[in-house]
Design an enzyme around this catalytic site. Structure first.
Site, PDB file in Angstrom:
ATOM      1  N   GLY A 159       0.803  -1.206   0.000  1.00 13.55           N
ATOM      2  CA  GLY A 159       0.000   0.000   0.000  1.00 13.55           C
ATOM      3  C   GLY A 159       0.839   1.261   0.000  1.00 13.55           C
ATOM      4  CB  CYS A 160       1.462   3.712   2.658  1.00 11.28           C
ATOM      5  SG  CYS A 160      -0.288   4.009   3.012  1.00 11.28           S
ATOM      6  CB  VAL A 161       5.930   0.666   1.436  1.00 13.09           C
ATOM      7  CG1 VAL A 161       7.302   0.411   0.822  1.00 13.09           C
ATOM      8  CG2 VAL A 161       6.052   0.836   2.946  1.00 13.09           C
TER       9      VAL A 161
END
Length: 218
Positions: A159-161
């Site tokens: 997701g955010c990585v």
């Protein structure tokens, strides 16, 4: 001494990755400019399973703490990010992941895991998207520091990585994602995200290589 391209390439590979490389994907990056460490969303809401979005990334937190210590020792800037939404937020992302509503502005879930103890002068970028760059001033902060290379750690890998790595590449930062210092709720998405990220947007590197990128041993 910085790691060589060959050392970086050898630090993380799979059979599929090797096929990609033969097909012209998964080239190796060369660090450029100053280096910064970006710690993505290792806030209480992700590191404590008592919160809806949370899981148990203890190894990720431990390894990230080692990288933060190395960065601070070497004078490398450390930037943290966290997700938090104001009451009444109606962002599309909250329709897709309503559990994220638990990450309310001002709540304990917004705060960075105390095991990582944000240092004096180290910014915490509050965001409401997956990417650490979208809708924030992180790009301006890094440019002002002369940063051309970013080392990315945190959660979640898929997701955010990954979103942070994609945008960092689009912004022309040489980007390194640290296997062992990123984590996800399930193994499948974690491994797939590492493979895809390494093929297209960033170099996935080992802890040893990351420590050297951050000013480690010769």
């Amino acid at each position: 001494m910085s790691p060589t391209v060959d050392e970086i390439a050898a630090s993380w590979s799979t059979e599929v990755h090797e096929r990609y490389a033969r097909g012209g994907l998964a080239g190796r990056l060369t660090p450029r400019g100053a280096v910064a460490l970006i710690v993505v969303d290792l806030q209480n809401g992700f590191t404590d399973p008592a919160c809806g979005p949370g899981f148990d990334p203890d190894d990720v937190v431990t390894n990230t703490a080692s990288l933060i210590e190395r960065a601070r020792t070497a004078g490398v800037p450390v930037h943290f990010t966290a997700i938090a939404f104001p009451d009444g937020s109606d962002r599309v992302w909250l329709e897709k992941m309503p559990v994220m509503r638990e990450l309310r502005e001002g709540s304990r879930w917004e705060r960075i895991d105390p095991r990582l103890a944000v240092g004096e002068g180290e910014p915490v970028v509050i965001k409401q998207t997956a990417s650490s760059f979208a809708g924030t001033d992180l790009t301006e902060q890094l440019r002002a520091q002369g940063v051309g290379t970013v080392v990315v750690v945190g959660a979640t890998t898929s997701g955010c990585v990954r979103a942070t790595a994609v945008d960092a590449c689009a912004l022309d930062f040489a980007t390194y994602v640290v296997d062992g210092a990123v984590g996800d709720r399930e193994a499948g998405p974690h491994e797939a995200a590492l493979l895809d990220t390494d093929a297209k947007y960033a170099d996935v590197v080992s802890m040893d290589v990351a420590l050297r990128l951050l000013g480690g041993v010769a």
